[in-house]
Design a protein around this motif. Structure first.
Motif, mmCIF file in Angstrom:
data_model
loop_
_atom_site.group_PDB
_atom_site.id
_atom_site.type_symbol
_atom_site.label_atom_id
_atom_site.label_comp_id
_atom_site.label_asym_id
_atom_site.label_seq_id
_atom_site.Cartn_x
_atom_site.Cartn_y
_atom_site.Cartn_z
ATOM 1 N N ILE A 115 0.839 -1.204 0.000
ATOM 2 C CA ILE A 115 0.000 0.000 0.000
ATOM 3 C C ILE A 115 0.877 1.258 0.000
ATOM 4 C CG2 ILE A 115 -1.655 1.311 1.404
ATOM 5 C CD1 ILE A 115 -2.856 -1.087 -0.089
ATOM 6 N N SER A 222 -11.468 -7.278 5.240
ATOM 7 C CA SER A 222 -11.332 -7.384 6.694
ATOM 8 C C SER A 222 -12.554 -6.886 7.446
ATOM 9 C CB SER A 222 -10.121 -6.573 7.160
ATOM 10 O OG SER A 222 -8.973 -7.338 6.984
ATOM 11 N N ASP A 250 -6.811 -2.766 -4.143
ATOM 12 C CA ASP A 250 -6.062 -3.514 -3.130
ATOM 13 C C ASP A 250 -6.573 -4.956 -3.167
ATOM 14 O OD1 ASP A 250 -4.949 -4.672 -0.925
ATOM 15 O OD2 ASP A 250 -5.392 -3.019 0.457
ATOM 16 N N VAL A 252 -5.103 -7.606 -1.850
ATOM 17 C CA VAL A 252 -4.358 -8.417 -0.878
ATOM 18 C C VAL A 252 -5.177 -9.632 -0.438
ATOM 19 C CG1 VAL A 252 -3.380 -8.398 1.459
ATOM 20 C CG2 VAL A 252 -2.767 -6.604 -0.155
HETATM 21 C C1 PLP Z 1 -6.948 -5.521 1.754
HETATM 22 C C2 PLP Z 1 -5.724 -5.577 2.593
HETATM 23 N N1 PLP Z 1 -4.709 -4.750 2.348
HETATM 24 C C3 PLP Z 1 -3.574 -4.769 3.061
HETATM 25 C C4 PLP Z 1 -3.418 -5.673 4.081
HETATM 26 C C5 PLP Z 1 -2.161 -5.667 4.886
HETATM 27 O O1 PLP Z 1 -1.419 -6.791 4.671
HETATM 28 P P1 PLP Z 1 -0.253 -7.220 5.701
HETATM 29 O O2 PLP Z 1 -0.939 -7.652 6.951
HETATM 30 O O3 PLP Z 1 0.481 -8.303 4.977
HETATM 31 O O4 PLP Z 1 0.601 -6.016 5.907
HETATM 32 C C6 PLP Z 1 -4.441 -6.569 4.371
HETATM 33 C C7 PLP Z 1 -4.299 -7.562 5.455
HETATM 34 O O5 PLP Z 1 -5.215 -8.246 5.827
HETATM 35 C C8 PLP Z 1 -5.626 -6.526 3.612
HETATM 36 O O6 PLP Z 1 -6.655 -7.328 3.877
#
Ligand code: PLP
Length: 436
Positions: A115, A222, A250, A252
């Motif tokens: 990010i 989340s 995003d 992730v």
């Molecule tokens: C959408 C999103 N972005 C960023 C992150 C952050 O990832 P990290 O915990 O590997 O730093 C998360 C973690 O759950 C996430 O769900």
């Protein structure tokens, strides 16, 4: 080994009620496939792929062996002005999975770093085109973009930012996409596209030429799996195009097959300019994240720098770490060999059927879901999140791990799950909810 308070004293656990945990420790000592095994010999079905990251199941030997071999060969290579072949190989493999045109990959070590990196890419892109005044970012309520200061500033989850100051200036938030009329809707809700017009309002309020990027999770993860209304992401894309704003997804959580397509971008047919990813990239066997960037953004930044000069003053000591690259490549092999994205797509209707069947329970106030990802809310008691934490503990003792956020439960089984695992997961959920 005795896990008493003295033994547990020194480790300050993240996102954990430390005092409560140490009085009732829940330690995992082994993982295999769909299961984790606790210190007291219990088998725990994993309903959330760890933290949405063990897509190919726990402790895959293929990945462990690849990492071990790489550590023996070249455990570390500095990534600035020097590199190692696996970095290029993994970027190439990854670019075959990302949407066409998003083919330039920058490696980092976590989702949070992805990010920070995506934000810096957006700043640098506009700066390179002589529009350095574009310094605002539009995020969304209930967003989660990790825990570094960039992610905290973009965050829309109150507890994740409340204690941590004002954050990066210039971040504004659109409304989230949860609407009461969309409760218990499976897949994309029909109503709510107009919420995307918040971006247009931001553009009109601040001036479109002050906005660098709009960043959203394709499905807000989340916070509880908020599936975007039909047409919503398309509308964001249109508004970004009209005003020269970059669209950042995003991915992730949504990436790597979770939604029955390689990434959320392909699942919803909307292609961003920049995409962040982490988690399942290495099946969580090594910490790693990445940012995929469009040709336009990449070439703009590169071409703005003098010939022979560093183009982007950013990177980490462990960017493209050899062991992480080895884990990433072994993970890509597993995705291909085991057809994991297609497996997720095939299992999705059955998974959603079983999860939505829980809606007859009075304690459940909403269920949402898409692909192999679902969220449900339980009615709170004793303050926000109190019952959620208690529920998570009870589930664990009943043999199931899921991620809870407050009073929302998140279901995201490994993509290797079979129907019997989904059945068992829903059985334990039902039985545990009936304890209240
Ligand atoms: C959408 C999103 N972005 C960023 C992150 C952050 O990832 P990290 O915990 O590997 O730093 C998360 C973690 O759950 C996430 O769900």
């Amino acid at each position: 080994m005795k896990y008493d308070l003295e033994f547990l004293e020194n480790y300050w656990m993240p996102f954990t009620s430390n005092r409560e945990f140490k009085a009732d420790p829940r330690l995992v000592v082994r993982g295999e496939g769909m299961y984790m095994y606790s210190h007291d010999g219990e088998r725990i079905l994993d309903g959330s792929s760890g933290l949405f990251c063990c897509a190919a199941g726990h402790s895959r030997l293929e990945i462990a062996e690849a990492v071990y071999a790489q550590l023996k060969e070249a455990a570390y290579v500095p990534p600035f002005q020097l590199s190692q072949p696996l970095a290029f190989e993994l970027a190439r493999r990854l670019s075959q999975m990302t949407p066409a045109g998003l083919d330039h990959i920058f490696f980092v070590n976590s989702g949070s770093e992805s990010i920070d990196t995506a934000m810096k890419i957006a700043y640098a892109y506009h700066y390179s085109r002589g529009e350095g005044q574009r310094q605002r970012f539009v995020s969304r309520e209930r967003a989660y973009h990790g825990v570094n200061m960039a992610g905290v500033s973009l965050s829309g989850m109150i507890k994740n930012r409340q204690a941590f100051g004002p954050g990066i200036p210039g971040v504004v938030h659109m409304r989230h996409t949860w609407l009461p009329e969309n409760r218990f809707v499976r897949g994309q809700p029909d109503t709510g596209i107009e919420l995307a017009d918040d971006l247009e309002r931001m553009a009109m309020n601040y001036g479109p030429d002050t906005i660098a990027a709009c960043i959203v999770e394709p499905i807000a993860g989340s916070t509880g799996c908020l599936v975007p209304p039909k047409g919503y992401l398309e509308r964001l894309r249109e508004i970004c195009d009209v005003h020269g704003i970059l669209l950042i997804f995003d991915e992730v959580i949504c990436g790597f097959g979770r939604l029955g397509a390689p990434f959320g971008a392909q699942a919803f047919g909307v292609i961003p300019d920049v995409m962040t990813m982490a988690k399942a990239l290495t099946n969580a066997a090594q910490p790693m994240g990445a940012v995929a960037v469009s040709d336009k953004v990449h070439s703009t930044i590169l071409e703005a720098a003098p010939e022979g000069a560093v183009e982007f003053f950013h990177g980490y000591t462990y960017s493209a770490h050899p062991a992480a690259c080895a884990a990433g490549l072994a993970t890509m092999d597993l995705f291909e060999k085991e057809d994991l994205v297609a497996r997720a797509e095939t299992l999705s209707p059955y998974f959603l059927d079983q999860v939505f069947a829980l809606s007859d329970l009075e304690i459940i106030t909403d269920i949402r879901g898409y692909g192999l990802f679902a969220g449900f809310d339980i009615s709170p008691e004793g303050g926000a999140g109190v019952r959620g934490l208690d529920f998570q503990k009870r589930l664990y003792h009943n043999g199931l791990h899921i991620k809870m956020t407050g009073d929302a439960g998140l279901l995201a089984p490994p993509l290797i799950a079979e129907r019997k695992h989904v059945d068992r997961m829903c059985e334990i959920l039902r039985q545990t909810l009936l304890e209240y």
